[in-house]
Design an enzyme around this catalytic site. Structure first.
Site: not given
Ligand code: G3P
Ligand code: MG
Length: 246
Positions: A12, A54
């Site tokens: 992630h 992000h």
């Molecule tokens: O793509 C999965 C996840 O990253 C979505 O949430 O807020 O971490 O971008 P976020």
């Molecule tokens: Mg994401």
């Protein structure tokens, strides 16, 4: 899912627990940890350069201030995107999408490319980001999976890069998920792990979708999700989950 060799664990924002998120150091860290795919978030700078970031604002993960989409690349390039995480990462820059794609493809990683934009900006962000990705992503490698919370971004992705797989990304699964997934030609559904009760996962699998859950940092939870039929999970601690992923 046809044509996509999904791993069980996706790093992630790189490997967000052990290196600053959405940085080149993070993507290389994910590769070192043995991850096969990473996820990143792409947005546009004020001068329309796709960059990997992000948040809406710069404060949490850089030494800058203000909104990313209102900041030109020349200013973003001056920011430190590593020291907030650990002084050892001081000097880490906020990468352009081009730099990130080169590093990720160079490390042999697969990619979930999340287009991060509101509805008003989704079409433009997807169109410009995917033009960069199309140019730089090696043609002989499996294409990135493109996901977004923004419907306008998914619609643009379907138009400009129809042969790249699309993921329907939702915080809360809507009643009419099957219709929406079809409308945008998505082959996967990505949502918070709390939304993935076994009966619902079964219905999604029966609809022919790959199912992905975020953010999963706990082995027992990952095991339960995989057991329920979830194909892959996004994790800040991919190294933990990799010890039990078959
Ligand atoms: O793509 C999965 C996840 O990253 C979505 O949430 O807020 O971490 O971008 P976020
Ligand atoms: Mg994401």
């Amino acid at each position: 899912m046809d044509g996509v060799d999904l791993p069980r664990v996706i790093g992630h924002r790189g490997a967000a627990a052990t290196a600053p998120e959405n940085t080149l150091a993070g993507f290389l860290q994910a590769a070192r940890l043995g991850v096969r795919w990473v996820e990143l978030d792409v947005q546009l700078s004020a001068d329309d350069v796709p960059v990997v970031f992000h948040d809406d604002r710069l404060e949490r993960t850089t030494d800058g201030h203000g909104r990313l989409v209102e900041t030109p690349l020349s200013v973003l390039r001056q920011l430190d995107a590593g020291a907030w995480f650990d002084p050892g990462f001081r000097g880490e820059r906020l990468p352009t999408l081009a730099e990130a794609l080169t590093a990720i493809a160079g490390a042999g990683l697969g990619l979930c490319l999340e287009v991060k934009a509101d509805e008003a900006w989704g079409e433009r962000t997807a169109r410009i980001a995917l033009a960069t990705a199309r140019q730089l992503w090696p043609a002989d490698r499996p294409p990135p999976m493109v996901s977004s919370f923004s419907r306008s971004a998914l619609a643009a992705a379907a138009r400009v890069q129809p042969d790249w797989p699309r993921g329907f990304l939702v915080d809360t699964v809507p009643e009419d998920w099957a219709d929406q997934v079809r409308r945008y030609g998505c082959t996967s559904l990505h949502t918070r792990h709390g939304e993935l009760a076994p009966a619902r996962v079964r219905a999604m699998k029966e609809a022919g979708l790959a199912v992905l859950g975020y953010t999963v940092n706990d082995c027992e939870l990952a095991q339960a999700l995989w057991g329920a039929g979830v194909d892959a999970v996004f994790s800040d601690y991919p190294e933990r989950l990799l010890t039990i992923a078959r």
